[in-house]
Scaffold this motif. Structure first.
Motif, PDB file in Angstrom:
ATOM      1  N   UNK A  20      57.624 111.291 -99.884  1.00 53.31           N
ATOM      2  CA  UNK A  20      56.616 112.353 -99.926  1.00 53.31           C
ATOM      3  C   UNK A  20      57.295 113.719-100.010  1.00 53.31           C
ATOM      4  N   UNK A  21      58.338 113.907 -99.210  1.00 51.29           N
ATOM      5  CA  UNK A  21      59.086 115.166 -99.239  1.00 51.29           C
ATOM      6  C   UNK A  21      59.757 115.363-100.596  1.00 51.29           C
ATOM      7  N   UNK A  22      60.321 114.300-101.136  1.00 52.28           N
ATOM      8  CA  UNK A  22      60.960 114.388-102.454  1.00 52.28           C
ATOM      9  C   UNK A  22      59.962 114.847-103.503  1.00 52.28           C
ATOM     10  N   UNK A  23      58.764 114.285-103.457  1.00 53.44           N
ATOM     11  CA  UNK A  23      57.716 114.674-104.402  1.00 53.44           C
ATOM     12  C   UNK A  23      57.372 116.159-104.265  1.00 53.44           C
ATOM     13  N   UNK A  24      57.222 116.622-103.034  1.00 54.13           N
ATOM     14  CA  UNK A  24      56.874 118.030-102.821  1.00 54.13           C
ATOM     15  C   UNK A  24      57.985 118.960-103.296  1.00 54.13           C
ATOM     16  N   UNK A  55      58.333 105.548-108.811  1.00 54.07           N
ATOM     17  CA  UNK A  55      57.289 106.569-108.698  1.00 54.07           C
ATOM     18  C   UNK A  55      57.863 107.963-108.943  1.00 54.07           C
ATOM     19  N   UNK A  56      59.017 108.258-108.340  1.00 55.33           N
ATOM     20  CA  UNK A  56      59.617 109.582-108.496  1.00 55.33           C
ATOM     21  C   UNK A  56      60.181 109.786-109.895  1.00 55.33           C
ATOM     22  N   UNK A 114      67.273 116.222-106.630  1.00 51.22           N
ATOM     23  CA  UNK A 114      66.771 115.800-105.329  1.00 51.22           C
ATOM     24  C   UNK A 114      67.259 114.370-105.088  1.00 51.22           C
ATOM     25  N   UNK A 115      68.049 114.197-104.032  1.00 51.97           N
ATOM     26  CA  UNK A 115      68.617 112.892-103.693  1.00 51.97           C
ATOM     27  C   UNK A 115      67.908 112.372-102.446  1.00 51.97           C
ATOM     28  N   UNK A 116      67.393 111.166-102.522  1.00 47.12           N
ATOM     29  CA  UNK A 116      66.669 110.588-101.389  1.00 47.12           C
ATOM     30  C   UNK A 116      67.494 109.494-100.729  1.00 47.12           C
ATOM     31  N   UNK A 117      67.635 109.591 -99.417  1.00 46.51           N
ATOM     32  CA  UNK A 117      68.384 108.595 -98.673  1.00 46.51           C
ATOM     33  C   UNK A 117      67.551 107.368 -98.339  1.00 46.51           C
ATOM     34  N   UNK A 118      68.157 106.482 -97.565  1.00 47.45           N
ATOM     35  CA  UNK A 118      67.479 105.265 -97.103  1.00 47.45           C
ATOM     36  C   UNK A 118      67.450 105.294 -95.579  1.00 47.45           C
ATOM     37  N   UNK A 204      55.078 123.609 -98.626  1.00 48.83           N
ATOM     38  CA  UNK A 204      55.650 123.600 -99.979  1.00 48.83           C
ATOM     39  C   UNK A 204      54.568 123.444-101.054  1.00 48.83           C
ATOM     40  N   UNK A 205      53.386 123.040-100.649  1.00 48.43           N
ATOM     41  CA  UNK A 205      52.296 122.869-101.612  1.00 48.43           C
ATOM     42  C   UNK A 205      51.832 124.227-102.120  1.00 48.43           C
ATOM     43  N   UNK A 206      51.231 124.208-103.293  1.00 49.86           N
ATOM     44  CA  UNK A 206      50.702 125.460-103.873  1.00 49.86           C
ATOM     45  C   UNK A 206      49.666 126.087-102.961  1.00 49.86           C
TER      46      UNK A 206
END
Length: 206
Positions: A20-24, A55-56, A114-118, A204-206
């Motif tokens: 979710x954070x990655x998307x934002x 998805x990303x 944007x790098x997403x961890x596990x 971070x949203x508009x």
């Protein structure tokens, strides 16, 4: 010289909101006119396609058509067992140099990667190599996603201490998705007294 910026999205634990954070963050930077890219070096719990990575990747291709890569580029290590990479990989050796080289390739296609961890910071990749070590190896700034539920103060501060001990530059954001009704009374007072600034993901949203 490559001037691409990199941000590593990590969290205090699993299911805190890294994707979710990655998307934002992807949308936030795209709205600022930057060409965005996405990378998830390891995803577990993969049956057919990596759910988060796919998805990303689809989102990034909408935001930055130049990011013309495959899901195997974006998620080079995919494991079926929904467990820590060290367990899910079984006898396979995860090649950290391969992860680094993939990062270099992907960042050549964008202004910010944007790098997403596990999972959380101390989720093991190898017996003596953890997600926090990968952040250090990739030489990226970290974004720590923290939950809003009761008990999150302890989790947040422990994770921040770990990042400070490894001398990793980081910002932290609260994902206000649990205990919303009680957060302002139960958790927020300490944060207000302890920290100069408090960041919420939804800001971070508009």
């Amino acid at each position: 010289m490559n001037n691409t910026k990199n941000i590593f999205i990590t969290a205090t634990n699993t299911d805190i909101g890294k994707t979710y954070a990655s998307e934002l963050f992807l949308k936030y930077y795209a709205n600022k006119g930057l060409k965005v890219g996405y990378y998830k070096p390891i995803e577990t719990g993969v049956i057919d396609l990596p759910i988060d990575g796919n998805k990303m990747l689809n989102l990034v291709k909408e935001l930055n058509p130049n990011f013309d890569v495959s899901i195997n580029d974006v998620v080079p290590y995919q494991f079926e067992l929904p467990a820590a990479p060290y367990v899910a990989k079984k006898d396979l050796k995860i090649d950290i140099n391969l992860i680094i080289e993939k990062k270099k390739y992907l960042e050549s296609l964008c202004d910010i990667l944007i790098i997403e961890g596990a999972g959380g910071l101390l989720v093991p990749i190898e017996k003596d190599f953890f997600i926090i070590d990968l952040i250090k190896k990739l030489k990226t700034k970290a974004i720590l996603i923290c939950p809003s539920r009761l008990g999150s103060i302890n989790d947040s501060l422990l994770s921040q201490e770990a990042l400070k001990n490894r001398k990793i530059d980081f910002d932290w954001y609260i994902n206000l998705y649990e205990d919303k009704e009680s957060f302002e009374e139960v958790t927020l007072p300490f944060y207000k007294d302890y920290f100069k600034t408090i960041n919420f993901l939804d800001d971070l949203k508009d």
